[in-house]
Design a protein around this motif. Structure first.
Motif, PDB file in Angstrom:
ATOM      1  N   GLY A 138       0.778  -1.225   0.000  1.00  0.00           N
ATOM      2  CA  GLY A 138       0.000   0.000   0.000  1.00  0.00           C
ATOM      3  C   GLY A 138       0.809   1.274   0.000  1.00  0.00           C
ATOM      4  N   LYS A 139       2.132   1.146  -0.128  1.00  0.00           N
ATOM      5  CA  LYS A 139       2.995   2.324  -0.102  1.00  0.00           C
ATOM      6  C   LYS A 139       3.771   2.447  -1.401  1.00  0.00           C
ATOM      7  N   GLU A 140       4.366   3.617  -1.582  1.00  0.00           N
ATOM      8  CA  GLU A 140       5.162   3.852  -2.779  1.00  0.00           C
ATOM      9  C   GLU A 140       6.514   3.143  -2.670  1.00  0.00           C
ATOM     10  N   ARG A 141       7.163   3.013  -3.823  1.00  0.00           N
ATOM     11  CA  ARG A 141       8.495   2.434  -3.863  1.00  0.00           C
ATOM     12  C   ARG A 141       9.501   3.494  -3.415  1.00  0.00           C
ATOM     13  N   ASP A 142      10.212   3.205  -2.336  1.00  0.00           N
ATOM     14  CA  ASP A 142      11.112   4.170  -1.720  1.00  0.00           C
ATOM     15  C   ASP A 142      12.575   3.834  -1.960  1.00  0.00           C
ATOM     16  N   PHE A 143      13.355   4.866  -2.100  1.00  0.00           N
ATOM     17  CA  PHE A 143      14.805   4.733  -2.243  1.00  0.00           C
ATOM     18  C   PHE A 143      15.419   4.225  -0.942  1.00  0.00           C
ATOM     19  N   VAL A 144      16.371   3.306  -1.075  1.00  0.00           N
ATOM     20  CA  VAL A 144      17.100   2.795   0.084  1.00  0.00           C
ATOM     21  C   VAL A 144      18.576   3.187   0.007  1.00  0.00           C
ATOM     22  N   ALA A 145      19.231   2.807  -1.095  1.00  0.00           N
ATOM     23  CA  ALA A 145      20.659   3.071  -1.231  1.00  0.00           C
ATOM     24  C   ALA A 145      21.052   3.003  -2.698  1.00  0.00           C
ATOM     25  N   ALA A 146      22.154   3.674  -3.037  1.00  0.00           N
ATOM     26  CA  ALA A 146      22.670   3.641  -4.406  1.00  0.00           C
ATOM     27  C   ALA A 146      24.183   3.642  -4.376  1.00  0.00           C
ATOM     28  N   ILE A 147      24.772   3.124  -5.439  1.00  0.00           N
ATOM     29  CA  ILE A 147      26.226   3.091  -5.574  1.00  0.00           C
ATOM     30  C   ILE A 147      26.569   3.379  -7.028  1.00  0.00           C
ATOM     31  N   ASN A 148      27.631   4.159  -7.229  1.00  0.00           N
ATOM     32  CA  ASN A 148      27.945   4.516  -8.605  1.00  0.00           C
ATOM     33  C   ASN A 148      28.686   3.372  -9.301  1.00  0.00           C
ATOM     34  N   TRP A 149      28.988   3.556 -10.576  1.00  0.00           N
ATOM     35  CA  TRP A 149      29.514   2.466 -11.397  1.00  0.00           C
ATOM     36  C   TRP A 149      30.827   1.896 -10.864  1.00  0.00           C
ATOM     37  N   SER A 150      31.650   2.733 -10.253  1.00  0.00           N
ATOM     38  CA  SER A 150      32.950   2.270  -9.789  1.00  0.00           C
ATOM     39  C   SER A 150      32.919   1.780  -8.342  1.00  0.00           C
ATOM     40  N   GLY A 151      31.840   2.085  -7.634  1.00  0.00           N
ATOM     41  CA  GLY A 151      31.789   1.767  -6.212  1.00  0.00           C
ATOM     42  C   GLY A 151      32.380   2.843  -5.331  1.00  0.00           C
ATOM     43  N   GLY A 152      32.809   3.927  -5.935  1.00  0.00           N
ATOM     44  CA  GLY A 152      33.473   4.975  -5.171  1.00  0.00           C
ATOM     45  C   GLY A 152      32.544   5.981  -4.525  1.00  0.00           C
ATOM     46  N   ARG A 153      31.287   5.915  -4.860  1.00  0.00           N
ATOM     47  CA  ARG A 153      30.324   6.867  -4.283  1.00  0.00           C
ATOM     48  C   ARG A 153      29.049   6.134  -3.924  1.00  0.00           C
ATOM     49  N   THR A 154      28.539   6.400  -2.731  1.00  0.00           N
ATOM     50  CA  THR A 154      27.309   5.786  -2.267  1.00  0.00           C
ATOM     51  C   THR A 154      26.363   6.838  -1.712  1.00  0.00           C
ATOM     52  N   SER A 155      25.104   6.469  -1.641  1.00  0.00           N
ATOM     53  CA  SER A 155      24.079   7.356  -1.108  1.00  0.00           C
ATOM     54  C   SER A 155      23.048   6.492  -0.371  1.00  0.00           C
ATOM     55  N   TYR A 156      22.537   7.013   0.753  1.00  0.00           N
ATOM     56  CA  TYR A 156      21.591   6.245   1.568  1.00  0.00           C
ATOM     57  C   TYR A 156      20.404   7.105   1.965  1.00  0.00           C
ATOM     58  N   ALA A 157      19.261   6.456   2.110  1.00  0.00           N
ATOM     59  CA  ALA A 157      18.116   7.113   2.731  1.00  0.00           C
ATOM     60  C   ALA A 157      18.428   7.333   4.202  1.00  0.00           C
ATOM     61  N   ASP A 158      17.922   8.406   4.764  1.00  0.00           N
ATOM     62  CA  ASP A 158      18.192   8.704   6.170  1.00  0.00           C
ATOM     63  C   ASP A 158      17.736   7.565   7.079  1.00  0.00           C
ATOM     64  N   SER A 159      16.670   6.895   6.697  1.00  0.00           N
ATOM     65  CA  SER A 159      16.098   5.855   7.557  1.00  0.00           C
ATOM     66  C   SER A 159      16.985   4.620   7.682  1.00  0.00           C
ATOM     67  N   VAL A 160      17.945   4.461   6.765  1.00  0.00           N
ATOM     68  CA  VAL A 160      18.808   3.272   6.810  1.00  0.00           C
ATOM     69  C   VAL A 160      20.273   3.610   7.010  1.00  0.00           C
ATOM     70  N   LYS A 161      20.600   4.884   7.025  1.00  0.00           N
ATOM     71  CA  LYS A 161      21.992   5.303   7.180  1.00  0.00           C
ATOM     72  C   LYS A 161      22.549   4.734   8.474  1.00  0.00           C
ATOM     73  N   ASP A 162      23.764   4.269   8.425  1.00  0.00           N
ATOM     74  CA  ASP A 162      24.487   3.672   9.562  1.00  0.00           C
ATOM     75  C   ASP A 162      24.005   2.276   9.907  1.00  0.00           C
ATOM     76  N   ARG A 163      22.985   1.759   9.202  1.00  0.00           N
ATOM     77  CA  ARG A 163      22.541   0.377   9.425  1.00  0.00           C
ATOM     78  C   ARG A 163      22.738  -0.491   8.182  1.00  0.00           C
ATOM     79  N   PHE A 164      22.559   0.109   7.004  1.00  0.00           N
ATOM     80  CA  PHE A 164      22.677  -0.625   5.745  1.00  0.00           C
ATOM     81  C   PHE A 164      23.943  -0.200   5.017  1.00  0.00           C
ATOM     82  N   THR A 165      24.524  -1.139   4.263  1.00  0.00           N
ATOM     83  CA  THR A 165      25.699  -0.841   3.446  1.00  0.00           C
ATOM     84  C   THR A 165      25.525  -1.443   2.064  1.00  0.00           C
ATOM     85  N   ILE A 166      25.667  -0.610   1.042  1.00  0.00           N
ATOM     86  CA  ILE A 166      25.591  -1.089  -0.334  1.00  0.00           C
ATOM     87  C   ILE A 166      27.006  -1.282  -0.860  1.00  0.00           C
TER      88      ILE A 166
END
Length: 121
Positions: A41-69
């Motif tokens: 019943g909810k929208e599809r939400d962003f969790v984490a992303a990683i760039n092509w080389s693996g050198g840059r990552t981004s996280y949703a605030d709700s998972v930061k410090d708990r999840f690792t991509i």
């Protein structure tokens, strides 16, 4: 590019799971990869992303410090290590690929079928 997720399941709150996204097709290392999740019943939400080389990552605030991509461009995989899981993390988790990191699901061209993660309290 075809994407297949694995690693979902049922875990108690505070536990860990590792999701894996296996890619088949050319030039995996030219794509930025992301994980999204969708609860009923909810929208599809962003969790984490990683760039092509693996050198840059981004996280949703709700998972930061708990999840690792992470990604392995030799194995053509992109993983999501999830620690300290909470009941509110329960959702279907999808991996996605795109040429360009984005937090918006509509920017991604390729999607897996999803894997269920259920966190019990």
């Amino acid at each position: 590019l075809q994407l297949v997720e694995s690693g979902g399941g049922l875990v108690q709150a505070g536990g860990s799971l590792r999701l894996s996204c296996a890619a088949s097709g050319p030039m995996f290392d030219s794509y930025d990869m992301a994980w999204f999740r969708q609860a009923p019943g909810k929208e599809r939400d962003f969790v984490a992303a990683i760039n092509w080389s693996g050198g840059r990552t981004s996280y949703a605030d709700s998972v930061k410090d708990r999840f690792t991509i992470s990604r392995d461009n030799y194995k053509n995989t992109a993983d999501l290590q999830m620690n300290s899981l909470k009941p509110e993390d329960t959702a279907v988790y999808f991996c996605a690929a795109n040429t360009g990191m984005s937090v918006f699901h509509y920017d991604y061209d390729y999607w897996g079928q999803g894997t269920q993660v259920t966190v019990s309290s």
